[in-house]
Scaffold this motif. Structure first.
Motif, short mmCIF file in Angstrom:
data_model
loop_
_atom_site.label_atom_id
_atom_site.label_comp_id
_atom_site.label_asym_id
_atom_site.label_seq_id
_atom_site.Cartn_x
_atom_site.Cartn_y
_atom_site.Cartn_z
N GLY A 11 -11.84 -6.68 5.59
CA GLY A 11 -11.18 -6.59 4.29
C GLY A 11 -10.40 -7.86 4.02
N LEU A 12 -10.74 -8.48 2.89
CA LEU A 12 -10.07 -9.74 2.57
C LEU A 12 -9.26 -9.60 1.29
CD1 LEU A 12 -12.97 -12.19 3.49
CD2 LEU A 12 -10.92 -11.66 4.82
N GLY A 13 -8.22 -8.76 1.36
CA GLY A 13 -7.21 -8.76 0.33
C GLY A 13 -6.42 -10.06 0.48
N VAL A 180 3.73 2.21 -12.10
CA VAL A 180 3.74 0.78 -12.44
C VAL A 180 2.51 0.38 -13.26
CG1 VAL A 180 4.28 -1.49 -11.54
CG2 VAL A 180 4.73 0.50 -10.15
N VAL A 181 1.32 0.79 -12.78
CA VAL A 181 0.09 0.43 -13.51
C VAL A 181 0.15 1.00 -14.92
CG1 VAL A 181 -2.41 0.71 -13.61
CG2 VAL A 181 -1.31 0.30 -11.41
N GLY A 182 0.53 2.28 -15.02
CA GLY A 182 0.54 2.96 -16.31
C GLY A 182 1.46 2.29 -17.32
N THR A 341 8.29 -4.69 -12.01
CA THR A 341 7.38 -4.08 -12.98
C THR A 341 7.42 -4.97 -14.21
OG1 THR A 341 7.86 -1.89 -12.10
CG2 THR A 341 6.88 -1.99 -14.30
N PHE A 342 6.25 -5.52 -14.56
CA PHE A 342 6.23 -6.56 -15.59
C PHE A 342 6.08 -5.98 -16.99
CE2 PHE A 342 5.37 -8.73 -11.67
CZ PHE A 342 6.08 -9.91 -11.79
N THR A 343 7.03 -5.10 -17.32
CA THR A 343 7.14 -4.63 -18.70
C THR A 343 8.17 -5.52 -19.40
OG1 THR A 343 8.64 -3.03 -17.71
CG2 THR A 343 6.49 -2.21 -18.40
C1 FAD Z 1 -3.24 -2.99 -11.92
C2 FAD Z 1 -2.48 -3.50 -10.72
C3 FAD Z 1 -1.55 -4.50 -10.89
C4 FAD Z 1 -0.86 -4.99 -9.79
N1 FAD Z 1 0.06 -5.98 -9.99
C5 FAD Z 1 0.74 -6.46 -8.94
C6 FAD Z 1 1.70 -7.49 -9.11
O1 FAD Z 1 1.96 -7.96 -10.23
N2 FAD Z 1 2.35 -7.97 -8.02
C7 FAD Z 1 2.11 -7.47 -6.78
O2 FAD Z 1 2.73 -7.94 -5.82
N3 FAD Z 1 1.20 -6.49 -6.57
C8 FAD Z 1 0.52 -5.97 -7.63
N4 FAD Z 1 -0.40 -4.99 -7.42
C9 FAD Z 1 -0.68 -4.54 -6.04
C10 FAD Z 1 -1.64 -5.54 -5.35
O3 FAD Z 1 -2.84 -5.65 -6.08
C11 FAD Z 1 -1.94 -5.14 -3.91
O4 FAD Z 1 -0.76 -4.80 -3.24
C12 FAD Z 1 -2.60 -6.35 -3.25
O5 FAD Z 1 -3.90 -6.52 -3.75
C13 FAD Z 1 -2.59 -6.31 -1.74
O6 FAD Z 1 -3.55 -5.42 -1.28
P1 FAD Z 1 -4.18 -5.49 0.17
O7 FAD Z 1 -3.86 -6.76 0.82
O8 FAD Z 1 -3.82 -4.26 0.87
O9 FAD Z 1 -5.76 -5.48 -0.11
P2 FAD Z 1 -6.67 -5.37 -1.41
O10 FAD Z 1 -6.28 -6.38 -2.42
O11 FAD Z 1 -6.73 -3.96 -1.84
O12 FAD Z 1 -8.07 -5.83 -0.83
C14 FAD Z 1 -8.72 -5.13 0.19
C15 FAD Z 1 -10.12 -5.68 0.35
O13 FAD Z 1 -10.77 -5.05 1.44
C16 FAD Z 1 -12.14 -4.82 1.12
N5 FAD Z 1 -12.64 -3.75 1.96
C17 FAD Z 1 -12.23 -2.45 2.00
N6 FAD Z 1 -12.87 -1.78 2.98
C18 FAD Z 1 -13.74 -2.67 3.55
C19 FAD Z 1 -14.66 -2.58 4.62
N7 FAD Z 1 -14.84 -1.46 5.32
N8 FAD Z 1 -15.37 -3.69 4.94
C20 FAD Z 1 -15.21 -4.85 4.26
N9 FAD Z 1 -14.33 -4.98 3.25
C21 FAD Z 1 -13.59 -3.91 2.92
C22 FAD Z 1 -12.10 -4.49 -0.37
O14 FAD Z 1 -13.36 -4.76 -0.95
C23 FAD Z 1 -11.02 -5.44 -0.87
O15 FAD Z 1 -11.55 -6.67 -1.30
C24 FAD Z 1 -1.11 -4.47 -8.49
C25 FAD Z 1 -2.05 -3.44 -8.32
C26 FAD Z 1 -2.72 -2.95 -9.42
C27 FAD Z 1 -3.73 -1.86 -9.22
#
Ligand code: FAD
Ligand code: NAD
Length: 452
Positions: A11-13, A180-182, A341-343
């Motif tokens: 997973g590459l968040g 937050v999303v809503g 929350t960016f409202t």
């Molecule tokens: C609409 C929205 C707005 C947001 N705005 C903000 C903001 O303004 N500021 C903020 O700080 N946060 C915000 N967030 C939260 C933020 O997006 C997450 O906290 C952030 O992405 C960190 O997530 P993560 O590192 O856990 O992984 P994620 O970003 O969720 O990525 C996980 C990755 O793992 C991959 N994956 C999953 N399972 C597997 C597997 N078995 N094998 C290979 N790959 C896999 C997925 O495809 C994905 O690419 C927001 C969230 C949403 C929904």
């Protein structure tokens, strides 16, 4: 035949991408597994594109504030440049080639596909077996979750992903969930001319924040013409012609679009966690101060339940990298997690809310100042809604939490985050000189209220 590496990242968040790159740059051999897009939710469907939407909506709102303050202005919303900016500048049409190239340039082996732990220190991706000498780092994030409401499954509803991909603002929108999303999405689309109603089961918006934050947002939303229904139970859904409906008992709310923003579920199913003694059905993966979840397993990001924010994922990545490299350093600490929350008004907060502090049986004293009553707020006039709320522990003489709501509330929060993080004493904060006339000067008034 199995391939041997030092670390496999699944997973590459934001955190996983960062950690994989840093570990490779430190000289380890790293295989990074991603099933969708390198970088995860944040750059493609969350933080970045939604903040572009917020920025555009804010411009419209500011333009609308010119009359009576600075002359005349006519602003008309057009979603096309927002959609184009998201597609071209933010997401490259949801193509991660640039991010993937950046990662591989650091020496990481990128493996496309779904990773699964198949034995201790072993990950399999579509039959390709990767053995990790040091271990496996999990950063699999979350996916949108929908509640079990009759008929909802069969409706073509939006999640954050479809909302970000929208090529036009709908005529009307129901937002299920006032988290937050809503609330961010509701205000954005409303400012682009969409008739919006937020439908929230709890008794207020932004349930995880101070009640004053949810109340403030409700007032602002209603003033802007956004419908807010709290404390309601959606009993069913239906679709008639082009319209989608939420049933609240006998009442029907209808709109062209429905956005389901009722929270997220962790991507743990099918990860093979049982192999390392972890539970795939859990809401989160428990981790220690070094981000260790089990022998040879580290976890970071939303799946750890320490705050679903990009900055938490990145922070945990740096802690995990240090631990994997065997370097010394302090354990992860979540005392001063900031969130915004960016409202409009922005709701920035850090540390504990008053209720959370009381739940921990801490002695609590609060102090509040209203932004419109501050010099800067009065000068600012239209759009000056907001407040500062401090949550102090009088025994320790420090702040344990704070909220900065108002214009640039997320920026004002910076000062309060430093105070909570460094455990600055309220006595020291009172001795500080606060520039006049700034929004953050209202912190001084809130400190005075703390004493009152
Ligand atoms: C609409 C929205 C707005 C947001 N705005 C903000 C903001 O303004 N500021 C903020 O700080 N946060 C915000 N967030 C939260 C933020 O997006 C997450 O906290 C952030 O992405 C960190 O997530 P993560 O590192 O856990 O992984 P994620 O970003 O969720 O990525 C996980 C990755 O793992 C991959 N994956 C999953 N399972 C597997 C597997 N078995 N094998 C290979 N790959 C896999 C997925 O495809 C994905 O690419 C927001 C969230 C949403 C929904
Ligand atoms: N600016 C930011 O940093 C930012 C922006 C968006 C999201 N995020 C992160 O993403 C996470 C998820 O956000 P989210 O808004 O999806 O979840 P959330 O948990 O913040 O809010 C979900 C809301 O939906 C409500 N809900 C649940 N079931 C319902 C039902 N059946 N009917 C009506 N309402 C119902 C809940 O009561 C809650 O208020 C956040 O907690 C946050 O960490 C951060």
């Amino acid at each position: 035949m199995a391939e041997d590496v030092d670390v496999v990242v699944i997973g590459l968040g934001p955190g996983g991408e960062d950690a994989a790159g840093r570990l490779a740059e430190a000289g380890l051999s790293v295989a990074a597994v991603e099933s969708r897009l390198v970088g995860g939710e944040c750059p493609y469907y969350a933080c970045v594109p939604t903040k572009m939407m917020v920025r555009a909506a804010g411009l419209l709102a500011e333009g609308g504030r010119v009359p009576g303050m600075a002359g005349s202005a006519t602003v008309g919303p057009d979603w096309a440049p927002v959609a184009k900016r998201i597609r071209v500048e933010a997401t490259d049409d949801w193509d991660d080639t640039a991010a993937a190239d950046r990662l591989t340039a650091k020496g990481v082996t990128l493996v496309r596909g779904r990773g699964r732990i198949t034995a201790p220190r072993e990950v399999t991706v579509d039959g390709r077996v990767l053995r990790a000498r040091r271990g496996v780092l999990l950063n699999t994030g979350t996916s949108p979750a929908a509640p079990p409401i009759d008929g909802l499954d069969g409706l073509p509803y939006w999640t954050n992903r479809e909302a970000v991909e929208a090529t036009e603002a709908p005529g009307s929108l129901l937002v299920l969930g006032g988290g937050v999303v809503g609330v961010e999405m509701a205000q954005v689309f409303s400012r682009f001319g969409t008739r919006v109603t937020v439908v929230e089961a709890g008794d207020r918006l932004l349930a995880n924040e101070e009640p004053e934050s949810g109340d403030l947002l409700r007032r602002v939303f209603e003033r802007e013409g956004i419908g807010v229904r709290t404390g309601v139970k959606v009993t069913g859904t239906s679709q008639e012609g082009g319209e989608l409906a939420l049933h609240l008992g006998d009442e029907r709310l209808t709109a062209d679009r429905l956005l389901v923003a009722t929270g997220r579920r962790p991507n743990l199913k099918g990860l093979g966690l049982d192999v390392v003694g972890l539970d795939e059905g859990a809401r989160q993966i428990p981790v220690d101060g070094g981000m260790r979840a089990a022998d040879g397993v580290w976890a970071i990001g939303d799946i750890t339940g320490k705050g679903a924010f990009t900055h938490v994922s990145m922070y945990q990545a740096s802690v995990a990298v240090r631990d994997i490299l065997g370097e010394e350093g302090p354990p992860a600490s979540y005392r001063a997690v900031p969130r915004v929350t960016f409202t409009d008004p922005e709701i920035g907060s850090v540390g504990l809310t008053e209720a959370q502090a009381r739940d921990q049986n801490l002695p609590v004293r609060t102090g509040t100042a209203q932004i419109p009553e501050s010099a800067r707020g009065w000068i600012h006039k239209v759009g000056n809604d907001g407040f500062i709320k401090l949550v102090a522990n009088p025994e320790w003489g420090t702040l344990v939490g704070a909220t900065a709501a108002g214009p640039s509330g997320g920026e004002v929060l910076g000062a309060l985050a430093v105070a909570v993080h460094t455990e600055a004493t309220t006595a020291a904060l009172r001795e500080m000189i606060y520039a006049y006339p700034t929004f953050h000067r209202a912190i001084e008034a809130a400190l005075a209220d703390l004493d009152a």
